[in-house]
Scaffold this active site. Structure first.
Site, PDB file in Angstrom:
ATOM      1  N   PRO A   1      45.204  29.662  44.517  1.00  0.00           N
ATOM      2  CA  PRO A   1      44.579  28.870  45.677  1.00  0.00           C
ATOM      3  C   PRO A   1      43.978  30.031  46.902  1.00  0.00           C
ATOM      4  O   PRO A   1      44.037  29.552  48.156  1.00  0.00           O
ATOM      5  CB  PRO A   1      45.393  27.965  46.516  1.00  0.00           C
TER       6      PRO A   1
ATOM      7  N   THR B   1      40.223  42.483  43.400  1.00  0.00           N
ATOM      8  CA  THR B   1      40.542  42.117  42.123  1.00  0.00           C
ATOM      9  C   THR B   1      39.655  42.753  41.015  1.00  0.00           C
ATOM     10  O   THR B   1      40.086  42.855  39.886  1.00  0.00           O
ATOM     11  CB  THR B   1      40.365  40.585  42.288  1.00  0.00           C
ATOM     12  N   GLY B   2      38.404  42.763  41.294  1.00  0.00           N
ATOM     13  CA  GLY B   2      37.497  43.261  40.179  1.00  0.00           C
ATOM     14  C   GLY B   2      37.887  44.657  39.775  1.00  0.00           C
ATOM     15  O   GLY B   2      37.935  44.954  38.747  1.00  0.00           O
ATOM     16  N   ASP B   3      38.099  45.610  40.861  1.00  0.00           N
ATOM     17  CA  ASP B   3      38.500  47.016  40.556  1.00  0.00           C
ATOM     18  C   ASP B   3      39.787  46.884  39.967  1.00  0.00           C
ATOM     19  O   ASP B   3      40.085  47.961  38.947  1.00  0.00           O
ATOM     20  CB  ASP B   3      38.677  47.693  41.846  1.00  0.00           C
TER      21      ASP B   3
END
Length: 124
Positions: free
Chosen positions: A48, A54-56
């Site tokens: 939540p 987070t992509g890296d």
């Protein structure tokens, strides 16, 4: 999609992602030498909060786990370990109340993630 380096054999692999309000989905596919495409889906619960990095982290985890599990037959294991590692980092980040991911506190979980959600083969 992302082609995974270090994956051996004559097949090609890739990973893509998607999300909904309830879940985050990771999709992985592999082109078999026969020309058939095999696909897996890993559906993780959406946390939540929004997080930075987070992509890296996902890209780095994909590279790391694909090097530890380089066989094309291990692609489902790779995305399961990526998902488990990512969830451990994000849960710890939520516990300390930050939006930027906390990596130092979860070194053991990054090395040996506890896989709670398994990839489902969705090939037809």
């Amino acid at each position: 999609s992302l082609t995974l380096p270090g994956v051996t054999g004559s097949s090609h692999s890739g990973v893509a992602g998607g999300s909904s309000e309830e879940s985050i989905m990771m999709l992985a596919s592999r082109l078999e030498p026969s020309g058939a495409v095999r696909q897996w889906r890993l559906k993780l619960p959406r946390l939540p909060r929004d997080f930075t990095g987070t992509g890296d982290l996902t890209a780095a985890l994909l590279l790391a786990w694909s090097r530890r599990h380089p066989q094309p037959s291990e692609l489902a294991t790779v995305i399961e370990k990526v998902g488990a590692s990512l969830q451990a980092v994000l849960r710890r980040t939520m516990q300390v109340g930050r939006s930027e991911i906390c990596l130092l506190d979860v070194q053991e979980e990054l090395r040996n993630p506890r896989v709670l959600v398994h990839a489902e083969e969705i090939s037809s």
